[in-house]
Design a protein around this motif. Structure first.
Motif, PDB file in Angstrom:
ATOM      1  N   SER A 128      -8.059  -2.712  70.459  1.00 30.86           N
ATOM      2  CA  SER A 128      -7.452  -2.828  68.959  1.00 30.86           C
ATOM      3  C   SER A 128      -6.403  -4.035  68.617  1.00 30.86           C
ATOM      4  CB  SER A 128      -6.504  -1.732  68.751  1.00 30.86           C
ATOM      5  OG  SER A 128      -5.400  -1.507  69.583  1.00 30.86           O
ATOM      6  N   GLY A 129      -6.588  -4.413  67.363  1.00 28.40           N
ATOM      7  CA  GLY A 129      -5.888  -5.663  66.845  1.00 28.40           C
ATOM      8  C   GLY A 129      -6.269  -6.027  65.557  1.00 28.40           C
ATOM      9  N   SER A 130      -5.802  -7.205  65.227  1.00 32.99           N
ATOM     10  CA  SER A 130      -6.440  -7.998  64.384  1.00 32.99           C
ATOM     11  C   SER A 130      -6.554  -9.496  64.414  1.00 32.99           C
ATOM     12  CB  SER A 130      -5.333  -7.968  63.128  1.00 32.99           C
ATOM     13  OG  SER A 130      -4.059  -8.474  63.555  1.00 32.99           O
ATOM     14  N   LEU A 131      -7.678 -10.019  63.810  1.00 31.37           N
ATOM     15  CA  LEU A 131      -8.131 -11.429  63.900  1.00 31.37           C
ATOM     16  C   LEU A 131      -7.887 -12.259  62.802  1.00 31.37           C
ATOM     17  CD1 LEU A 131     -11.134 -10.508  66.208  1.00 31.37           C
ATOM     18  CD2 LEU A 131      -8.845 -10.962  67.100  1.00 31.37           C
ATOM     19  N   THR A 132      -7.345 -13.253  62.577  1.00 32.65           N
ATOM     20  CA  THR A 132      -7.367 -14.068  61.567  1.00 32.65           C
ATOM     21  C   THR A 132      -8.255 -15.394  61.707  1.00 32.65           C
ATOM     22  OG1 THR A 132      -5.190 -13.413  61.132  1.00 32.65           O
ATOM     23  CG2 THR A 132      -5.800 -15.266  59.802  1.00 32.65           C
ATOM     24  N   GLY A 133      -9.055 -15.669  60.753  1.00 31.95           N
ATOM     25  CA  GLY A 133      -9.939 -17.008  60.890  1.00 31.95           C
ATOM     26  C   GLY A 133     -10.955 -16.864  61.766  1.00 31.95           C
ATOM     27  N   ASN A 134     -11.727 -17.841  61.974  1.00 33.59           N
ATOM     28  CA  ASN A 134     -12.645 -17.995  63.087  1.00 33.59           C
ATOM     29  C   ASN A 134     -11.839 -17.835  64.453  1.00 33.59           C
ATOM     30  OD1 ASN A 134     -14.745 -18.140  61.387  1.00 33.59           O
ATOM     31  ND2 ASN A 134     -14.332 -20.537  60.912  1.00 33.59           N
ATOM     32  N   VAL A 135     -12.395 -16.820  65.387  1.00 34.00           N
ATOM     33  CA  VAL A 135     -12.025 -16.803  66.561  1.00 34.00           C
ATOM     34  C   VAL A 135     -12.995 -16.815  67.783  1.00 34.00           C
ATOM     35  CG1 VAL A 135     -10.954 -15.029  68.224  1.00 34.00           C
ATOM     36  CG2 VAL A 135     -10.098 -15.047  65.899  1.00 34.00           C
ATOM     37  N   ASN A 136     -12.880 -17.732  68.692  1.00 35.28           N
ATOM     38  CA  ASN A 136     -13.827 -17.563  70.131  1.00 35.28           C
ATOM     39  C   ASN A 136     -12.872 -17.650  71.132  1.00 35.28           C
ATOM     40  OD1 ASN A 136     -15.828 -17.651  71.756  1.00 35.28           O
ATOM     41  ND2 ASN A 136     -16.672 -19.662  71.070  1.00 35.28           N
ATOM     42  N   SER A 137     -12.470 -16.525  71.719  1.00 35.33           N
ATOM     43  CA  SER A 137     -11.434 -16.718  72.555  1.00 35.33           C
ATOM     44  C   SER A 137     -11.968 -15.750  73.956  1.00 35.33           C
ATOM     45  CB  SER A 137     -10.347 -15.966  72.372  1.00 35.33           C
ATOM     46  OG  SER A 137      -8.995 -15.925  73.330  1.00 35.33           O
ATOM     47  N   THR A 138     -11.604 -16.404  75.209  1.00 39.26           N
ATOM     48  CA  THR A 138     -12.003 -15.763  76.409  1.00 39.26           C
ATOM     49  C   THR A 138     -10.804 -15.514  77.169  1.00 39.26           C
ATOM     50  OG1 THR A 138     -14.141 -16.927  76.463  1.00 39.26           O
ATOM     51  CG2 THR A 138     -13.335 -15.955  78.516  1.00 39.26           C
ATOM     52  N   ILE A 139     -10.501 -14.143  77.721  1.00 37.48           N
ATOM     53  CA  ILE A 139      -9.468 -13.800  78.383  1.00 37.48           C
ATOM     54  C   ILE A 139     -10.022 -13.283  79.686  1.00 37.48           C
ATOM     55  CG2 ILE A 139      -7.528 -12.258  78.671  1.00 37.48           C
ATOM     56  CD1 ILE A 139      -7.510 -11.966  75.657  1.00 37.48           C
TER      57      ILE A 139
END
Length: 486
Positions: A251-262
């Motif tokens: 759950s959560g929020s994303l602002t703008g373009n996102v491309n993340s690897t955790i």
């Protein structure tokens, strides 16, 4: 971005977590009834009267699912049905097993119809000291006798804008529970169920993408398995059904373009248990954890993300659900990024909170919902933070030819962890040489390198500069780095 730390647990998933095996058990009788087996019990075990184990070769359970749900047990017999009476205790091993108290009896031709209610362990034993163990060995297992599950390519969330996917992942757990129950004068006087020094190991990588600002919230069950074990007290069977599942929530929020690897790894050791003594329930909890967290390729104005993976285990004894236990693996990540063309920087706060809980009923007793959380240190990180020279400086070279070794630098965050996909700019500042590449993104080890064709050292100094900047143009610690050739 990469973060290593102790007492840190992942997302994430989990869970747990993690696991609790308790139960409502049963009783056996010494009376002789046709079509009912008469179990021999250890000398230390004294059963109450009118407790019977059903011999399925003599009495066939023919109840419908609806009848069983209403507590109606119908048996067909090849001979005269046995003479059950009210308050008899019947024990069967069909399916998940059952432990029932007879409330009324009706015989018709070769069938006997028993109306029943759920019985308890105390209905079976007058005096006993019982010890047994159970675990997940009757489920899926690998060579070290642990349950292992691959959750690669599991989608946690998907809509028209955003997605969250576990691109690769494995979870392994090996909970083994030891039980001890004491009965005196027909009453439960002591009980303990403990899973000591069990392990929960996980290695997971999650990718989060978004083409625009979005809110995400989803719960997914990856996989569920079940297994059945019969523990014999003499010839008295205790039927234990174990269910194990993996549940994830993101759950959560994303602002703008996102491309993340955790990416995370976890190696956890835990003890869970419940003890009943002197009329009081007490819990036993202990948890130790080491883990690592890596994040890379982030491009987002702001990100607030919580991910939780929970291995969840429940045990039924004679089909009665005992307390459910879980261990959850949680990671909360929040941060803000600044980007310009070719440059980016990110500041974030990560908090990881493993937790365990168990609730339900044991032997007809209600167990409080005991939950424990271990708050790990919050990790603050900033990237890119520092660039250092690795190799390539001070080489002897031939004019107008490549130097023997590349020019190599490494970019880290403020915790010293290598950073991925950070742009490093190389430029020739004197000598008239050329470079194979002038902009290089760091690799998984935070390394960026290029090859250098030098000019003529005899006529001018040979210098190359490597720079790494924040999105606002401010160079990070260690930048610029100057290379010379001789």
């Amino acid at each position: 971005m990469m973060i290593k730390k102790h007492s840190l647990i992942l997302f994430v998933p989990f869970f747990a977590a993690m696991l609790f095996v308790f139960a409502s058990c049963n009783k056996l009788s010494k009376a002789t009834v046709s079509g009912v087996s008469l179990p021999a019990t250890p000398d230390s075990v004294v059963l109450k009267s009118h407790v019977f184990v059903i011999d399925s070769t003599q009495l066939l359970l023919v109840s419908t699912a609806a009848q069983l749900s209403d507590g109606i047990y119908v048996y067909a017999s090849n001979s005269n049905p046995p003479g059950f009476i009210a308050n008899d205790i019947i024990i069967g091993i069909t399916g998940a097993g059952y432990l029932r108290k007879v409330t009324s009896v009706m015989t018709q031709q070769n069938e006997v119809v028993l109306n029943t209610t759920q019985a308890k362990l105390e209905d079976v034993f007058f005096q006993a000291n019982i010890n047994f163990s159970t675990g997940v060995s009757n489920l899926m297992r690998n060579t070290d006798n642990a349950f292992q599950y691959n959750i690669s390519n599991a989608t946690l969330f998907q809509d028209a804008t955003a997605s969250a996917t576990i691109t690769s992942g494995n979870i392994s757990i090996n909970p083994n529970w030891n039980y001890n129950m004491q009965f005196r004068n027909g009453t439960i006087t002591g009980f303990s169920a403990a899973c000591s020094n069990a392990t929960l190991n996980a290695a997971l990588q999650m990718n989060v993408t978004s083409s625009a600002s979005d809110n995400i919230n989803a719960t997914t069950t990856f996989h569920s398995v079940s297994g059945r074990t019969i523990v014999w007290i003499g010839q008295l069977p205790i039927v234990i059904t174990t269910d194990l599942s993996f549940v994830a929530n993101v759950s959560g929020s994303l602002t703008g373009n996102v491309n993340s690897t955790i990416a995370t790894t976890n190696n956890d050791t835990y003890t869970l248990g419940q003890v009943y003594s002197l009329g009081t329930w007490q819990n036993q909890y202990n948890f130790t954890n080491t883990s690592t967290l890596n994040s890379s390729g982030l491009d987002a104005a702001a990100l607030n993300l919580s991910c939780r993976i929970m291995p969840r285990m429940s045990v039924m004894i004679y089909g009665v659900v005992c307390p459910v236990a879980s261990i959850s693996m949680n990671t909360v990540e929040s941060g803000n990024a600044s980007t310009t063309t070719g440059n980016w920087d990110f500041t974030a706060s990560l908090t990881q909170q493993p937790s365990v809980n168990a609730s339900g009923t044991i032997l007809g007793y209600s167990v409080p919902d005991n939950a424990n959380n271990w708050n790990t240190d919050t990790v603050n990180y900033k990237t890119p933070y520092q660039v250092v020279m690795i190799s390539g400086n001070g080489q002897l070279g031939t004019p107008y030819e490549y130097l023997p070794q590349p020019l190599t630098v490494q970019v880290t965050d403020n915790n010293g962890n290598p950073q991925i996909n950070v742009p490093v700019y190389f430029s020739v500042t004197s000598g008239g040489g050329t470079l194979a590449n002038y902009k290089v993104l760091t690799n998984n080890s935070g390394i960026a390198q290029t090859n250098w064709i030098i000019g003529n050292p005899a006529t001018s100094a040979q210098n190359v500069q490597a720079t790494v900047s924040m999105a606002n143009g401010t160079q990070i610690s260690g930048s610029p780095i100057n290379f010379i050739a001789l």
